[in-house]
Write a protein that holds these residues in place. Sequence first.
Motif, PDB file in Angstrom:
ATOM      1  N   GLU A   1      -2.624  12.261   5.084  1.00  0.00           N
ATOM      2  CA  GLU A   1      -1.734  11.104   5.172  1.00  0.00           C
ATOM      3  C   GLU A   1      -0.646  11.300   4.124  1.00  0.00           C
ATOM      4  O   GLU A   1      -0.895  11.207   2.919  1.00  0.00           O
ATOM      5  CB  GLU A   1      -2.507   9.811   4.921  1.00  0.00           C
ATOM      6  N   THR A   2       0.550  11.603   4.571  1.00  0.00           N
ATOM      7  CA  THR A   2       1.639  11.940   3.650  1.00  0.00           C
ATOM      8  C   THR A   2       2.211  10.718   2.942  1.00  0.00           C
ATOM      9  O   THR A   2       3.041  10.865   2.042  1.00  0.00           O
ATOM     10  CB  THR A   2       2.760  12.665   4.412  1.00  0.00           C
ATOM     11  N   GLY A   3       1.794   9.523   3.353  1.00  0.00           N
ATOM     12  CA  GLY A   3       2.273   8.289   2.742  1.00  0.00           C
ATOM     13  C   GLY A   3       2.137   7.145   3.721  1.00  0.00           C
ATOM     14  O   GLY A   3       1.701   7.333   4.862  1.00  0.00           O
ATOM     15  N   PHE A   4       2.521   5.952   3.281  1.00  0.00           N
ATOM     16  CA  PHE A   4       2.466   4.761   4.133  1.00  0.00           C
ATOM     17  C   PHE A   4       3.872   4.441   4.632  1.00  0.00           C
ATOM     18  O   PHE A   4       4.729   4.023   3.851  1.00  0.00           O
ATOM     19  CB  PHE A   4       1.888   3.577   3.365  1.00  0.00           C
ATOM     20  N   ILE A   5       4.072   4.633   5.917  1.00  0.00           N
ATOM     21  CA  ILE A   5       5.392   4.377   6.487  1.00  0.00           C
ATOM     22  C   ILE A   5       5.676   2.880   6.541  1.00  0.00           C
ATOM     23  O   ILE A   5       6.806   2.450   6.758  1.00  0.00           O
ATOM     24  CB  ILE A   5       5.499   5.029   7.883  1.00  0.00           C
ATOM     25  N   SER A   6       4.639   2.060   6.335  1.00  0.00           N
ATOM     26  CA  SER A   6       4.799   0.610   6.305  1.00  0.00           C
ATOM     27  C   SER A   6       5.340   0.126   4.954  1.00  0.00           C
ATOM     28  O   SER A   6       5.769  -1.019   4.834  1.00  0.00           O
ATOM     29  CB  SER A   6       3.455  -0.067   6.594  1.00  0.00           C
ATOM     30  N   ASN A   7       5.306   0.988   3.941  1.00  0.00           N
ATOM     31  CA  ASN A   7       5.843   0.648   2.634  1.00  0.00           C
ATOM     32  C   ASN A   7       7.334   0.987   2.615  1.00  0.00           C
ATOM     33  O   ASN A   7       7.711   2.145   2.825  1.00  0.00           O
ATOM     34  CB  ASN A   7       5.104   1.449   1.548  1.00  0.00           C
ATOM     35  N   PRO A   8       8.227   0.003   2.376  1.00  0.00           N
ATOM     36  CA  PRO A   8       9.671   0.268   2.485  1.00  0.00           C
ATOM     37  C   PRO A   8      10.152   1.427   1.623  1.00  0.00           C
ATOM     38  O   PRO A   8      10.920   2.283   2.091  1.00  0.00           O
ATOM     39  CB  PRO A   8      10.299  -1.062   2.027  1.00  0.00           C
TER      40      PRO A   8
ATOM     41  N   ALA B   1       0.846  -1.200   0.000  1.00  0.00           N
ATOM     42  CA  ALA B   1       0.000   0.000   0.000  1.00  0.00           C
ATOM     43  C   ALA B   1       0.877   1.244   0.000  1.00  0.00           C
ATOM     44  O   ALA B   1       1.858   1.332   0.741  1.00  0.00           O
ATOM     45  CB  ALA B   1      -0.919  -0.002   1.217  1.00  0.00           C
ATOM     46  N   ASN B   2       0.528   2.227  -0.855  1.00  0.00           N
ATOM     47  CA  ASN B   2       1.359   3.425  -0.948  1.00  0.00           C
ATOM     48  C   ASN B   2       0.515   4.594  -1.420  1.00  0.00           C
ATOM     49  O   ASN B   2      -0.623   4.436  -1.880  1.00  0.00           O
ATOM     50  CB  ASN B   2       2.543   3.198  -1.888  1.00  0.00           C
ATOM     51  N   GLY B   3       1.082   5.800  -1.316  1.00  0.00           N
ATOM     52  CA  GLY B   3       0.414   6.997  -1.807  1.00  0.00           C
ATOM     53  C   GLY B   3      -0.131   7.868  -0.698  1.00  0.00           C
ATOM     54  O   GLY B   3      -0.365   7.421   0.422  1.00  0.00           O
ATOM     55  N   ALA B   4      -0.316   9.134  -1.023  1.00  0.00           N
ATOM     56  CA  ALA B   4      -0.835  10.112  -0.062  1.00  0.00           C
ATOM     57  C   ALA B   4      -2.346  10.255  -0.224  1.00  0.00           C
ATOM     58  O   ALA B   4      -2.910   9.933  -1.272  1.00  0.00           O
ATOM     59  CB  ALA B   4      -0.157  11.466  -0.281  1.00  0.00           C
ATOM     60  N   SER B   5      -3.002  10.733   0.817  1.00  0.00           N
ATOM     61  CA  SER B   5      -4.450  10.941   0.781  1.00  0.00           C
ATOM     62  C   SER B   5      -4.828  12.028   1.767  1.00  0.00           C
ATOM     63  O   SER B   5      -4.056  12.375   2.673  1.00  0.00           O
ATOM     64  CB  SER B   5      -5.200   9.635   1.085  1.00  0.00           C
ATOM     65  N   VAL B   6      -6.026  12.574   1.590  1.00  0.00           N
ATOM     66  CA  VAL B   6      -6.534  13.630   2.461  1.00  0.00           C
ATOM     67  C   VAL B   6      -7.927  13.237   2.927  1.00  0.00           C
ATOM     68  O   VAL B   6      -8.731  12.719   2.140  1.00  0.00           O
ATOM     69  CB  VAL B   6      -6.582  14.989   1.742  1.00  0.00           C
TER      70      VAL B   6
END
Length: 434
Positions: free
Chosen positions: A335-342, A235-240
């Motif tokens: 959400e500036t991104g997924f910190i769980s995505n390496p 999972a990746n990408g930013a959202s509002v």
Amino acid sequence: MSRAWIGAILGLLVSVTVQAADVHDVRLWRAPDHTRVVFDLTGPVEHKLFMLSNPDRIVLDVENTRLKSSLSSLPLTDTPIRQVRSAVREGNDLRIVLDVSAGVDPRSFSLKSNEKAGDRLVLDLYDQRATSVQPEVKKSVTQNNKRDIIIAIDAGHGGEDPGALGPGKRREKDVVMAISREIYALFKAEAGFAPTLIRTGDYYISLKGRRDLARKHQADLFVSIHADAFKRREANGASVYALSTSGATSTAARYLAQRENAADLVGGVRLSDKDDMLAGVLADLSMTSTLDASLQVGAEVLRNVDNVTRLHKRNVEQAGFAVLKSPDIPSILVETGFISNPGEAKKLGTSSYQKKMARAIHAGIKNYLVAHPPSGTLVAWKKAQGGSEYTIARGDTLSGIAQRFNVSMSVLKSTNGLSSSSIRVGQKLTIPAT
């Protein structure tokens, strides 16, 4: 059943009941108005709290507990605590003594283990003469008696709540604090804007406490910065996100809201669907401009973030985020991104990427506020006098900008010396007064 069996069973029950707990870690954070000490435990405990004088000290007596962690390395600088020491009392009990150098009001409570943390004993020492590290922001009078637009910037999580954890032990609370400070600096350099940081350091604030601070600072807009994790690493990408007064707009939005709302479990705040003040107000949100403004500013931020990174969701999503439940302040969560995505975690951890993300969020918020400035502000006055500045985002068209600001295409072109309708991302346009 024989007496021997009954005795054995009772003995087993007693041994389970009186099994000692261990303090396996002790952590301390300093907030603007209090100091929090957290004792991480291997199981639930009973405790007593009292104060002694001459010299002043706080005493915690913890039943049937052993200390398996050091107290000597706690960061006591800038706290009212001079020293922390321990002793064994009455055979199996633990006594913790905190020598204090200033007047405090101590409060303690136990927290049962949950999916985010284990059993804990929390001690809060509230300053008797609390002085905020950051002065309260006022809607200051500026040029021609016009005030600044106040933007409350909320770095998510903090203190004992690290937020999501990424590869290499990268913590959400650190990443979003860095981005929030960059946004603060950008608005600080803008005439007519007065940013304020909701969290100024590494300490815990409840979700309701964040909203209360925004109201205390008389904020015109609230933006909460995050970098979440998901069960799927790809999972990746930013959202509002904006508040929903009914259901979530997607399963992912509902999942994220549940995760973010659970942050209060870490800090020991009881979760509630409604606050007293909001009980009679949430139903009226749809009849006010607050939610509509939140969706509009969220869309503008999304359009600018799209220039920096992939969008996880191309539209502003909605769910019941507790931190966004201010009925009178337009509020968004980024959400500036997924910190769980390496790959994304690596980018989020770099200063250059944090600055890019901050610039995009700043541009989106500024574009919205320039187009819809609160009345009585310097920005509103400047717009009426001589127009305003707009930064082109991905997806913008000249006709769309003209429609949004209620100006004609010909006037917009002549004001900016344009011979055609071609524009580029990042280009700045002067929007003439109407």
